[in-house]
Design an enzyme around this catalytic site. Structure first.
Site, PDB file in Angstrom:
ATOM      1  N   ARG A  86       2.997  18.752   1.537  1.00 21.25           N
ATOM      2  CA  ARG A  86       3.734  19.929   1.097  1.00 21.25           C
ATOM      3  C   ARG A  86       3.243  20.477  -0.233  1.00 21.25           C
ATOM      4  NH1 ARG A  86       8.911  21.648   2.386  1.00 21.25           N
ATOM      5  NH2 ARG A  86       9.092  21.707   4.631  1.00 21.25           N
ATOM      6  N   ASN A  94       0.854  -1.194   0.000  1.00 24.79           N
ATOM      7  CA  ASN A  94       0.000   0.000   0.000  1.00 24.79           C
ATOM      8  C   ASN A  94       0.890   1.246   0.000  1.00 24.79           C
ATOM      9  OD1 ASN A  94      -1.416   2.284   1.116  1.00 24.79           O
ATOM     10  ND2 ASN A  94      -3.087   0.899   1.634  1.00 24.79           N
ATOM     11  N   GLY A 142       1.103  -1.344   4.328  1.00 25.12           N
ATOM     12  CA  GLY A 142       1.523  -0.039   3.849  1.00 25.12           C
ATOM     13  C   GLY A 142       2.390   0.730   4.818  1.00 25.12           C
ATOM     14  N   HIS A 143       1.781   1.216   5.891  1.00 22.90           N
ATOM     15  CA  HIS A 143       2.424   2.179   6.773  1.00 22.90           C
ATOM     16  C   HIS A 143       3.793   1.713   7.261  1.00 22.90           C
ATOM     17  CE1 HIS A 143       2.910   4.484  10.578  1.00 22.90           C
ATOM     18  NE2 HIS A 143       2.478   5.455   9.801  1.00 22.90           N
ATOM     19  N   THR A 175      -7.216   6.549   9.824  1.00 15.29           N
ATOM     20  CA  THR A 175      -7.076   5.482   8.840  1.00 15.29           C
ATOM     21  C   THR A 175      -8.330   4.623   8.969  1.00 15.29           C
ATOM     22  OG1 THR A 175      -5.699   3.617   8.117  1.00 15.29           O
ATOM     23  CG2 THR A 175      -5.751   4.052  10.474  1.00 15.29           C
ATOM     24  N   THR A 176      -8.495   3.643   8.081  1.00 21.26           N
ATOM     25  CA  THR A 176      -9.704   2.818   8.140  1.00 21.26           C
ATOM     26  C   THR A 176      -9.775   2.126   9.503  1.00 21.26           C
ATOM     27  OG1 THR A 176      -9.256   2.416   5.814  1.00 21.26           O
ATOM     28  CG2 THR A 176     -11.019   1.146   6.807  1.00 21.26           C
ATOM     29  N   HIS A 196      -5.668   3.593  -1.814  1.00 20.68           N
ATOM     30  CA  HIS A 196      -7.014   3.918  -1.322  1.00 20.68           C
ATOM     31  C   HIS A 196      -7.349   5.319  -1.824  1.00 20.68           C
ATOM     32  CE1 HIS A 196      -9.819   4.242   2.468  1.00 20.68           C
ATOM     33  NE2 HIS A 196     -10.444   4.538   1.342  1.00 20.68           N
ATOM     34  N   ARG A 247      -7.350  12.837   0.496  1.00 21.50           N
ATOM     35  CA  ARG A 247      -6.297  13.340   1.394  1.00 21.50           C
ATOM     36  C   ARG A 247      -4.905  12.836   1.011  1.00 21.50           C
ATOM     37  NH1 ARG A 247      -7.593  10.063   6.931  1.00 21.50           N
ATOM     38  NH2 ARG A 247      -9.604  11.044   6.646  1.00 21.50           N
ATOM     39  N   HIS A 248      -4.841  11.692   0.342  1.00 22.34           N
ATOM     40  CA  HIS A 248      -3.510  11.260  -0.118  1.00 22.34           C
ATOM     41  C   HIS A 248      -3.522  10.922  -1.615  1.00 22.34           C
ATOM     42  CE1 HIS A 248      -5.293   7.486   1.196  1.00 22.34           C
ATOM     43  NE2 HIS A 248      -5.005   7.658   2.457  1.00 22.34           N
ATOM     44  N   GLU A 302      -8.654   0.354  -3.207  1.00 20.78           N
ATOM     45  CA  GLU A 302      -9.557   0.401  -2.038  1.00 20.78           C
ATOM     46  C   GLU A 302     -10.435   1.618  -2.185  1.00 20.78           C
ATOM     47  OE1 GLU A 302      -7.109   0.747   1.372  1.00 20.78           O
ATOM     48  OE2 GLU A 302      -6.327  -1.274   1.221  1.00 20.78           O
ATOM     49  N   HIS A 359      -3.915  -4.502   7.583  1.00 13.28           N
ATOM     50  CA  HIS A 359      -4.066  -3.315   8.425  1.00 13.28           C
ATOM     51  C   HIS A 359      -3.246  -3.439   9.706  1.00 13.28           C
ATOM     52  CE1 HIS A 359      -5.632   0.421   9.897  1.00 13.28           C
ATOM     53  NE2 HIS A 359      -6.186   0.596   8.724  1.00 13.28           N
ATOM     54  N   GLY A 360      -2.337  -2.506   9.863  1.00 15.05           N
ATOM     55  CA  GLY A 360      -1.546  -2.451  11.092  1.00 15.05           C
ATOM     56  C   GLY A 360      -0.453  -3.503  11.183  1.00 15.05           C
ATOM     57  N   ASP A 411      -0.181   4.484  -0.147  1.00 19.48           N
ATOM     58  CA  ASP A 411      -0.911   5.718   0.206  1.00 19.48           C
ATOM     59  C   ASP A 411      -0.005   6.758   0.866  1.00 19.48           C
ATOM     60  OD1 ASP A 411      -3.199   4.493  -0.650  1.00 19.48           O
ATOM     61  OD2 ASP A 411      -4.029   4.143   1.343  1.00 19.48           O
ATOM     62  N   HIS A 412       0.926   6.279   1.710  1.00 17.94           N
ATOM     63  CA  HIS A 412       1.698   7.246   2.506  1.00 17.94           C
ATOM     64  C   HIS A 412       2.804   7.943   1.722  1.00 17.94           C
ATOM     65  CE1 HIS A 412      -0.794   6.638   5.817  1.00 17.94           C
ATOM     66  NE2 HIS A 412      -0.579   5.341   5.827  1.00 17.94           N
ATOM     67  N   GLU A 449     -11.076  -9.257   2.786  1.00 19.65           N
ATOM     68  CA  GLU A 449      -9.823  -8.928   3.460  1.00 19.65           C
ATOM     69  C   GLU A 449     -10.147  -8.816   4.940  1.00 19.65           C
ATOM     70  OE1 GLU A 449      -7.215  -5.965   1.785  1.00 19.65           O
ATOM     71  OE2 GLU A 449      -6.543  -5.363   3.781  1.00 19.65           O
ATOM     72  N   ARG A 509      -9.514   8.025  -1.407  1.00 19.87           N
ATOM     73  CA  ARG A 509     -10.519   8.447  -0.428  1.00 19.87           C
ATOM     74  C   ARG A 509     -11.384   9.546  -1.006  1.00 19.87           C
ATOM     75  NH1 ARG A 509      -9.021   6.662   5.060  1.00 19.87           N
ATOM     76  NH2 ARG A 509     -10.834   7.845   5.685  1.00 19.87           N
TER      77      ARG A 509
HETATM   78  N1  PXP Z   1      -6.011  -2.967   4.045  1.00 19.04           N
HETATM   79  C1  PXP Z   1      -6.953  -1.996   4.066  1.00 19.04           C
HETATM   80  C2  PXP Z   1      -8.354  -2.360   3.671  1.00 19.04           C
HETATM   81  C3  PXP Z   1      -6.646  -0.677   4.411  1.00 19.04           C
HETATM   82  O1  PXP Z   1      -7.606   0.271   4.429  1.00 19.04           O
HETATM   83  C4  PXP Z   1      -5.305  -0.366   4.721  1.00 19.04           C
HETATM   84  C5  PXP Z   1      -4.925   1.052   5.040  1.00 19.04           C
HETATM   85  O2  PXP Z   1      -5.194   1.874   3.944  1.00 19.04           O
HETATM   86  C6  PXP Z   1      -4.345  -1.386   4.681  1.00 19.04           C
HETATM   87  C7  PXP Z   1      -4.728  -2.684   4.363  1.00 19.04           C
HETATM   88  C8  PXP Z   1      -2.911  -1.143   5.000  1.00 19.04           C
HETATM   89  O3  PXP Z   1      -2.805  -0.824   6.355  1.00 19.04           O
HETATM   90  P1  PXP Z   1      -1.406  -0.331   6.948  1.00 19.04           P
HETATM   91  O4  PXP Z   1      -1.068   0.945   6.265  1.00 19.04           O
HETATM   92  O5  PXP Z   1      -1.684  -0.176   8.407  1.00 19.04           O
HETATM   93  O6  PXP Z   1      -0.401  -1.406   6.651  1.00 19.04           O
END
Ligand code: PXP
Length: 243
Positions: A23, A12, A218-219, A105-106, A48, A54-55, A75, A196-197, A14-15, A156, A50
């Site tokens: 910026r 992911n 992702g993060h 975040t979600t 994602h 935002r990103h 997403e 996620h996480g 997104d970040h 998921e 959104r």
């Molecule tokens: N899966 C879904 C459905 C998400 O919404 C996200 C965050 O956008 C992720 C996975 C990835 O999560 P993380 O950035 O915490 O790894």
């Protein structure tokens, strides 16, 4: 050759876009991030889009959809605006997620059970466009059953509650729920992804669960990349200013 039982990784990005939007610069470029991730072995690129942009921006989605070598996992919230975009760019995968503007975040899975009719319309429309639909849900048996009812081939499973657990006991409880959900979901004929996480400390036990096809992360990867690259970024800048 790819091992068919190998667990897949959707990265992911997104970040990367979060940093850029912060910026209002042109960099860092999501396309560059995606290509590097693919080159390093990512099996899919997750973004994602959104509602509040935002990103990830619409431009990112367009560029990535024309360039990715692997798969795009888009997403999005189940809204008409997003459905139109998905139908236009036709990603291989589309993961429907709940979305609220205030969240960082979600925060939780979709409530498929109480929104069956609504979600079924989106699942059908996406399937008709040859997009594989996944529903982001908590590890709850009734949500898995509802996912089958609405015709989603993939779910998921939300690993955020496991990742956020503050003590060993509750982490074990959340882990057991995920393990049982994977087993039950596979029995129901669903493809089970998870995410996620997940980070470098907590991913191994989730990755050891038989029956999970793909993890979306992702993060933690983007955060780790900062430190894999920070030293050489400073060296490059120092060299430049003293040239
Ligand atoms: N899966 C879904 C459905 C998400 O919404 C996200 C965050 O956008 C992720 C996975 C990835 O999560 P993380 O950035 O915490 O790894």
């Amino acid at each position: 050759m790819k091992n068919l039982n190998e667990m897949l990784l959707g990265v992911n990005i997104d970040h990367i876009a979060t940093l850029r939007q912060q910026r209002g610069t042109r960099y860092p470029e999501t396309l560059q991030a995606a290509l590097v991730a693919e080159q390093a072995g990512a099996d899919a690129i997750t973004i994602h889009l959104r509602e509040d942009r935002r990103h990830i921006q619409d431009r990112d989605v367009d560029l990535l959809s024309n360039t990715l070598q692997t798969r795009m996992n888009l997403e999005m919230a189940a809204t008409d605006e997003m459905l139109t975009i998905a139908q236009k760019i036709s990603p291989e995968d589309c993961c429907l997620v709940p979305e609220s503007r205030e969240e960082l975040t979600t925060e939780g899975g979709l409530n498929v059970l109480t929104n069956q009719e609504y979600l079924a319309d989106y699942c059908i429309a996406l399937a008709e466009s040859n997009i594989r639909v996944s529903l982001f849900i908590d590890a709850v048996p009734e949500q898995l059953e509802a996912a089958v009812e609405v015709g989603a081939p993939v779910v998921e499973v939300h690993t955020g509650h496991y990742a956020d657990a503050s003590d060993r006991q509750s982490r074990q409880t959340e882990f057991d729920k995920i393990r049982q959900a994977v087993e039950y979901g596979n029995k129901l004929g669903l493809q089970i992804n998870a995410g996620h996480g997940l980070d470098y400390h907590n991913v191994s036990s989730i990755a050891a669960i038989q029956g999970i096809k793909e993890l979306n992360i992702g993060h933690s990867i983007i955060a780790r990349a900062l430190f894999s690259g920070l030293a050489s970024a400073v060296v490059e800048m120092k060299a430049l200013i003293n040239r």
